[in-house]
Design a protein around this motif. Structure first.
Motif, PDB file in Angstrom:
ATOM      1  N   LEU A 260      98.786 134.140  60.646  1.00  0.00           N
ATOM      2  CA  LEU A 260     100.054 133.875  59.965  1.00  0.00           C
ATOM      3  C   LEU A 260     101.106 134.901  60.361  1.00  0.00           C
ATOM      4  O   LEU A 260     102.262 134.550  60.653  1.00  0.00           O
ATOM      5  N   ARG A 261     100.717 136.170  60.360  1.00  0.00           N
ATOM      6  CA  ARG A 261     101.681 137.223  60.726  1.00  0.00           C
ATOM      7  C   ARG A 261     102.128 137.077  62.175  1.00  0.00           C
ATOM      8  O   ARG A 261     103.293 137.359  62.506  1.00  0.00           O
ATOM      9  N   SER A 262     101.216 136.636  63.046  1.00  0.00           N
ATOM     10  CA  SER A 262     101.582 136.474  64.453  1.00  0.00           C
ATOM     11  C   SER A 262     102.613 135.373  64.643  1.00  0.00           C
ATOM     12  O   SER A 262     103.290 135.334  65.673  1.00  0.00           O
ATOM     13  N   ARG A 263     102.740 134.481  63.655  1.00  0.00           N
ATOM     14  CA  ARG A 263     103.747 133.430  63.720  1.00  0.00           C
ATOM     15  C   ARG A 263     105.046 133.846  63.051  1.00  0.00           C
ATOM     16  O   ARG A 263     105.936 133.019  62.832  1.00  0.00           O
ATOM     17  N   GLY A 264     105.148 135.139  62.705  1.00  0.00           N
ATOM     18  CA  GLY A 264     106.386 135.664  62.162  1.00  0.00           C
ATOM     19  C   GLY A 264     106.527 135.575  60.657  1.00  0.00           C
ATOM     20  O   GLY A 264     107.601 135.862  60.117  1.00  0.00           O
ATOM     21  N   LEU A 265     105.458 135.206  59.957  1.00  0.00           N
ATOM     22  CA  LEU A 265     105.528 135.110  58.503  1.00  0.00           C
ATOM     23  C   LEU A 265     105.263 136.470  57.878  1.00  0.00           C
ATOM     24  O   LEU A 265     104.379 137.218  58.317  1.00  0.00           O
ATOM     25  N   GLN A 266     106.039 136.789  56.852  1.00  0.00           N
ATOM     26  CA  GLN A 266     105.882 138.052  56.137  1.00  0.00           C
ATOM     27  C   GLN A 266     105.102 137.777  54.849  1.00  0.00           C
ATOM     28  O   GLN A 266     105.617 137.134  53.935  1.00  0.00           O
ATOM     29  N   LEU A 267     103.896 138.279  54.801  1.00  0.00           N
ATOM     30  CA  LEU A 267     103.026 138.031  53.663  1.00  0.00           C
ATOM     31  C   LEU A 267     103.256 139.097  52.602  1.00  0.00           C
ATOM     32  O   LEU A 267     102.901 140.266  52.780  1.00  0.00           O
ATOM     33  N   THR A 268     103.854 138.698  51.493  1.00  0.00           N
ATOM     34  CA  THR A 268     104.110 139.637  50.402  1.00  0.00           C
ATOM     35  C   THR A 268     102.815 140.130  49.786  1.00  0.00           C
ATOM     36  O   THR A 268     102.691 141.289  49.383  1.00  0.00           O
ATOM     37  N   GLU A 269     101.846 139.244  49.743  1.00  0.00           N
ATOM     38  CA  GLU A 269     100.547 139.595  49.167  1.00  0.00           C
ATOM     39  C   GLU A 269      99.467 138.749  49.832  1.00  0.00           C
ATOM     40  O   GLU A 269      99.714 137.605  50.223  1.00  0.00           O
ATOM     41  N   THR A 270      98.271 139.315  49.975  1.00  0.00           N
ATOM     42  CA  THR A 270      97.127 138.562  50.481  1.00  0.00           C
ATOM     43  C   THR A 270      95.964 138.715  49.511  1.00  0.00           C
ATOM     44  O   THR A 270      95.809 139.763  48.868  1.00  0.00           O
ATOM     45  N   ARG A 271      95.178 137.666  49.413  1.00  0.00           N
ATOM     46  CA  ARG A 271      94.010 137.703  48.538  1.00  0.00           C
ATOM     47  C   ARG A 271      92.805 137.153  49.284  1.00  0.00           C
ATOM     48  O   ARG A 271      92.824 136.012  49.746  1.00  0.00           O
ATOM     49  N   VAL A 272      91.773 137.977  49.371  1.00  0.00           N
ATOM     50  CA  VAL A 272      90.520 137.590  50.021  1.00  0.00           C
ATOM     51  C   VAL A 272      89.573 137.060  48.954  1.00  0.00           C
ATOM     52  O   VAL A 272      89.299 137.738  47.958  1.00  0.00           O
ATOM     53  N   LEU A 273      89.075 135.861  49.168  1.00  0.00           N
ATOM     54  CA  LEU A 273      88.172 135.219  48.225  1.00  0.00           C
ATOM     55  C   LEU A 273      86.852 134.900  48.921  1.00  0.00           C
ATOM     56  O   LEU A 273      86.808 134.787  50.144  1.00  0.00           O
ATOM     57  N   PRO A 274      85.776 134.721  48.165  1.00  0.00           N
ATOM     58  CA  PRO A 274      84.488 134.386  48.789  1.00  0.00           C
ATOM     59  C   PRO A 274      84.557 133.061  49.521  1.00  0.00           C
ATOM     60  O   PRO A 274      85.320 132.156  49.150  1.00  0.00           O
ATOM     61  N   ASP A 275      83.757 132.933  50.571  1.00  0.00           N
ATOM     62  CA  ASP A 275      83.690 131.680  51.309  1.00  0.00           C
ATOM     63  C   ASP A 275      83.245 130.555  50.374  1.00  0.00           C
ATOM     64  O   ASP A 275      82.374 130.745  49.534  1.00  0.00           O
ATOM     65  N   HIS A 276      83.879 129.393  50.485  1.00  0.00           N
ATOM     66  CA  HIS A 276      83.617 128.221  49.642  1.00  0.00           C
ATOM     67  C   HIS A 276      84.011 128.479  48.181  1.00  0.00           C
ATOM     68  O   HIS A 276      83.465 127.841  47.266  1.00  0.00           O
ATOM     69  N   TYR A 277      84.954 129.361  47.948  1.00  0.00           N
ATOM     70  CA  TYR A 277      85.396 129.666  46.578  1.00  0.00           C
ATOM     71  C   TYR A 277      85.870 128.392  45.889  1.00  0.00           C
ATOM     72  O   TYR A 277      86.577 127.570  46.479  1.00  0.00           O
ATOM     73  N   ASP A 278      85.486 128.202  44.605  1.00  0.00           N
ATOM     74  CA  ASP A 278      85.792 126.930  43.933  1.00  0.00           C
ATOM     75  C   ASP A 278      87.128 126.935  43.195  1.00  0.00           C
ATOM     76  O   ASP A 278      87.596 125.888  42.738  1.00  0.00           O
ATOM     77  N   PHE A 279      87.747 128.112  43.016  1.00  0.00           N
ATOM     78  CA  PHE A 279      89.062 128.263  42.384  1.00  0.00           C
ATOM     79  C   PHE A 279      89.060 127.923  40.895  1.00  0.00           C
ATOM     80  O   PHE A 279      90.125 127.835  40.284  1.00  0.00           O
ATOM     81  N   ASP A 280      87.907 127.747  40.287  1.00  0.00           N
ATOM     82  CA  ASP A 280      87.873 127.447  38.860  1.00  0.00           C
ATOM     83  C   ASP A 280      88.412 128.610  38.030  1.00  0.00           C
ATOM     84  O   ASP A 280      89.035 128.395  36.988  1.00  0.00           O
ATOM     85  N   SER A 281      88.156 129.832  38.471  1.00  0.00           N
ATOM     86  CA  SER A 281      88.610 131.004  37.715  1.00  0.00           C
ATOM     87  C   SER A 281      89.752 131.725  38.405  1.00  0.00           C
ATOM     88  O   SER A 281      90.047 132.869  38.086  1.00  0.00           O
ATOM     89  N   TYR A 282      90.415 131.070  39.346  1.00  0.00           N
ATOM     90  CA  TYR A 282      91.485 131.725  40.100  1.00  0.00           C
ATOM     91  C   TYR A 282      92.718 131.914  39.223  1.00  0.00           C
ATOM     92  O   TYR A 282      93.204 130.945  38.623  1.00  0.00           O
TER      93      TYR A 282
END
Length: 346
Positions: A260-282
C-alpha cells in the motif's frame, strides 16, 4: 551479528534439536500413511473428471488461494467449466455445502468465499474434499474439471495434477513439523507421490519475489483500484492524503502494508490481526473518521459488518511458461471428455 541476535539463533537451534525426535516420528507416520494409500489399505476416491490439487508442503500461508483464482480464471478464459472444492479452514459447520454469495462466512470460510466472489465458479466445502467434489458434480453435472484448494496431503481424493506453492521461505530448515515447517519430506515429495506410477509433484509455483529453488515464478501486485461492498471501484490515486486505517488478518500483513505504501498511500494507522481473523470482536473505528482499507480476504468478512470499507485486490500473475506447462499436462486429461463426466482412469 549482535549478541542478542546470536542468542535468538541459539535458542531457535536448541529448540529445533529438542523437537527433532518428534519430527522423525512424524515423518515415519507420514510414510506409513502414504504406503497405506498406495497399497489400497485406505480407500482413495477417483472422480469422473480430472482433479487438480493446489497446495503446499510448508505450514502456513504460501499463496495457494491466489494461485487457485489465477488457475480458475485461466481455465474459464479457455471456455472450460471448472469447479472448486475446499475444506473451508476456520468455518464453524461440519456439513458439506455450496458457497454462494449470501453464505455466511462462518459457514464457508473466508478463502472459499473469496474464490467464489472473484471467479463466480461453483465452490463447495466439506471436511472431506471428496464429498465436496461429489456434491459439486451432482449440482453442476457439466463441470469438466475440479480444482482443490489445498489438499496435497489429502490422499483420500485421487488427483491428476499436483501443484506445490512456495513463498520466500522455501522449505525453511528442511525439517518436518514441529522442528521445521515441512508437512512432508521434500524433495522426496517432488519425486515420489501417492498416485499410480509413483508420480510426484507436477509443477512448482513460487509466489515470492525471490524463489528459493527451481520452479515457475509469478508477480504479485496490488490493483490500481480499491473495491467497495457494492462492487464499485475507487482509484488508489484518489486515496492519497486521506486518513487510512489499514488492517490485515492474513499470513503476512506487513507485506500488504508495504505494498500500500509503495502505491503512495499514507497509512495513518495499521493493525495486524491473526490469519483468518473472524472480526467478531474487532473494535470499530467509528469515531476517528478513518477510511478502512484491507485485503479482499478480510473484506468478505468486513463488508457485512462495517461501513466505509475498501478492499484492494491482489493481482497474482504466474509466469506465462507456467500456464504453458499446465496446459500441456491438462491436454491429455481432457481429450477423453466426449461427454460430461467422461474422464477415463488408468
Amino acid at each position: 551479528m549482535t549478541q542478542r541476535l546470536q542468542q535468538a539463533w541459539l535458542r531457535r537451534g536448541l529448540l529445533a534439536c529438542l523437537l527433532w525426535p518428534v519430527s522423525r516420528l512424524y515423518g515415519l507416520l507420514i510414510e506409513l500413511r502414504r504406503q497405506a494409500f498406495r497399497a489400497g489399505y485406505i480407500r482413495s476416491e477417483r472422480l469422473p473428471v480430472p482433479v487438480i490439487i493446489v497446495g503446499n508442503v510448508v505450514a502456513g500461508g504460501a499463496g495457494k488461494t491466489p494461485a487457485v483464482i489465477a488457475l480458475v480464471r485461466h481455465l474459464q478464459a479457455r471456455g472450460l467449466r471448472v469447479g472448486v472444492v475446499s475444506r473451508g479452514y476456520g468455518r464453524s459447520g461440519q456439513h458439506c455445502q455450496e458457497v454462494l454469495a449470501g453464505t455466511p462466512i462462518e459457514e464457508s470460510g473466508d478463502e472459499p468465499a473469496l474464490i467464489q466472489r472473484t471467479t463466480n465458479a461453483p465452490v463447495f466445502v466439506a471436511n472431506r474434499r471428496a464429498e465436496a467434489a461429489r456434491a459439486l458434480l451432482a449440482r453442476y453435472p457439466l463441470t469438466q474439471l475440479v480444482i482443490c484448494d489445498d489438499g496435497l496431503q489429502h490422499y483420500a481424493l485421487q488427483r491428476d495434477i499436483e501443484i506445490a506453492v512456495f513463498d520466500e521461505r522455501g522449505t525453511g530448515n528442511g525439517w518436518l513439523l514441529p522442528a521445521g515447517p515441512l508437512r512432508e519430506p521434500w524433495p522426496e515429495r517432488l519425486k515420489h507421490g501417492v498416485r499410480s506410477g509413483g508420480r510426484g509433484i507436477d509443477l512448482v509455483l513460487h509466489t515470492g519475489g525471490q524463489p528459493a529453488f527451481k520452479g515457475f515464478g509469478s508477480v504479485r501486485q496490488l490493483a490500481n483500484h480499491a473495491v467497495r461492498a457494492d462492487g464499485s471501484k475507487v482509484p488508489l490515486a484518489e486515496l492519497g492524503g486521506q486518513p487510512l486505517l489499514a488492517l490485515a488478518g492474513i499470513a503476512k500483513p506487513e507485506a500488504f502494508f508495504a505494498m500500500l505504501r509503495s502505491r503512495g498511500l499514507q497509512l495513518t494507522e495499521t493493525r495486524v490481526l491473526p490469519d483468518h481473523y473472524d472480526f467478531d470482536s474487532y473494535p470499530r473505528p467509528s469515531d476517528k473518521g478513518y477510511t478502512l482499507i484491507c485485503t479482499e480476504k478480510d473484506a468478505v468478512k468486513l463488508f457485512p459488518r462495517q461501513a466505509n470499507v475498501l478492499a484492494v485486490p491482489l493481482e497474482f500473475t504466474p509466469d506465462a511458461a507456467f500456464f504453458i506447462a499446465f496446459d500441456a499436462l491438462l491436454a491429455p486429461l481432457l481429450s477423453p471428455l466426449t461427454s460430461p463426466h467422461g474422464h477415463q482412469t488408468a
